[in-house]
Design an enzyme around this catalytic site. Structure first.
Site, PDB file in Angstrom:
ATOM      1  N   SER A 114      44.359  33.782  50.396  1.00  0.00           N
ATOM      2  CA  SER A 114      44.373  35.221  50.632  1.00  0.00           C
ATOM      3  C   SER A 114      43.930  36.039  49.436  1.00  0.00           C
ATOM      4  O   SER A 114      43.664  37.216  49.560  1.00  0.00           O
ATOM      5  CB  SER A 114      45.795  35.672  51.013  1.00  0.00           C
ATOM      6  OG  SER A 114      46.700  35.370  49.970  1.00  0.00           O
ATOM      7  N   CYS A 115      43.851  35.408  48.267  1.00  0.00           N
ATOM      8  CA  CYS A 115      43.511  36.182  47.069  1.00  0.00           C
ATOM      9  C   CYS A 115      42.575  35.404  46.180  1.00  0.00           C
ATOM     10  O   CYS A 115      42.994  34.513  45.463  1.00  0.00           O
ATOM     11  CB  CYS A 115      44.773  36.531  46.293  1.00  0.00           C
ATOM     12  SG  CYS A 115      44.426  37.349  44.723  1.00  0.00           S
ATOM     13  N   GLY A 116      41.308  35.727  46.241  1.00  0.00           N
ATOM     14  CA  GLY A 116      40.338  35.042  45.417  1.00  0.00           C
ATOM     15  C   GLY A 116      40.287  35.558  43.999  1.00  0.00           C
ATOM     16  O   GLY A 116      39.560  35.027  43.183  1.00  0.00           O
ATOM     17  N   CYS A 118      42.935  35.775  41.939  1.00  0.00           N
ATOM     18  CA  CYS A 118      43.940  35.206  41.077  1.00  0.00           C
ATOM     19  C   CYS A 118      43.245  34.416  39.968  1.00  0.00           C
ATOM     20  O   CYS A 118      42.410  33.582  40.232  1.00  0.00           O
ATOM     21  CB  CYS A 118      44.867  34.305  41.878  1.00  0.00           C
ATOM     22  SG  CYS A 118      45.637  35.149  43.278  1.00  0.00           S
TER      23      CYS A 118
END
Length: 282
Positions: A114-116, A118
């Site tokens: 869901s979070c590229g 990070c």
């Protein structure tokens, strides 16, 4: 390759009745992306379209912008102790002369579904200069009615979601509302990368007359991916983040959120939305 779904046994409880049945789950596996033989990033993704995913990821990183920037992409054997090919490691080789941004060379990150973003050192580090500035794209105008029609068309094209209920999706439409491509993945950012990567492989970048629709929210990262691909309009069925709105305002991206039924919010770039009535303040 093609390991999109898996079958698992589940206990189902419905109206007090308990039964055992097989269930279809969306597959999630790690994909390591190497750049010219050097490890760059690991993302959790739904297998399939891995080469397009890697290419699209590198478009958003500012490494690739045109088909000629890419020499080839291959799966790497020997990623396991026994030397077998797991199809979970790809190596992207750039064409001679392609400059690799310093930020990319410094990265070796893990990105979730869901979070590229990070692992990015700072927000400023990802404000890369786009090869295809949105402000320089041809004039594009879309109507609220056209935008309102897109989520249902995206949902109707989600074949794997119908079997699993567990996938995000992203779709490209023309400014006239013609569906160009749809990709599904456990992560929104992966679905967008698959779209953009396929466009790069087909020499279709920049996507300067396109509308990008994403399921769920619009994060800063998704706005960045749209900008780096030259996409002038990004629409989401849920809310954008504050940073996504800031980036859209800075780059000239049209950002639409809460696209549900005939209702929507235009957060930036309203000049591309053909509004028939004067916008009031309330």
């Amino acid at each position: 390759m093609g390991r999109v779904t898996e079958r698992r046994k589940v206990i189902r409880i419905r109206d007090g009745a308990v039964s055992t049945r097989p269930d279809t789950l969306v597959a999630e596996e790690p994909l390591e992306i190497r750049l010219n033989g050097k490890p760059l990033a690991i993302t959790m993704r739904t297998p399939g379209d891995d080469f397009a995913l890697a290419a699209g990821f590198l478009v958003s990183e500012g490494v690739l912008a045109e088909q000629r920037d890419l020499q080839n992409i291959v799966y790497c054997a020997g990623a396991t102790v026994d030397g077998s090919n797991t199809y979970n490691v790809v190596d992207v080789k750039t064409a001679p002369g392609v400059r690799i941004p310093d930020i990319t060379l410094e990265r070796n990150v893990y990105t979730t579904s869901s979070c590229g973003l990070c692992g990015k050192a700072s927000l400023d580090a990802v404000r890369t200069t786009a090869r295809w500035p949105i402000a320089d794209t041809p004039p594009v105008r879309v109507t609220p009615e056209l935008l309102a029609d897109l989520p249902d068309r995206l949902r109707a094209s989600q074949r794997v979601f119908d079997r699993t209920g567990g996938l995000h999706a992203a779709a490209l439409f023309t400014e006239d509302g013609e569906l160009v491509d749809v990709r599904e993945d456990v992560g929104r950012h992966n679905a967008v990368d698959k779209l953009v990567g396929r466009a790069l492989q087909n020499a279709d970048l920049p996507l300067s007359r396109s509308v990008l629709l994403v399921s769920g929210r619009a994060s800063f990262e998704l706005a960045q991916k749209a900008v780096m691909a030259g996409i002038p309009v990004l629409a989401a069925v849920s809310a954008p983040s504050s940073l996504a709105v800031d980036l859209a305002a800075e780059t000239g991206l049209t950002l639409v959120g809460f696209l549900r039924g005939s209702s929507m919010n235009v957060y930036a770039g309203a000049d591309r939305v053909a509004l028939r009535a004067a916008v009031g303040q309330g």
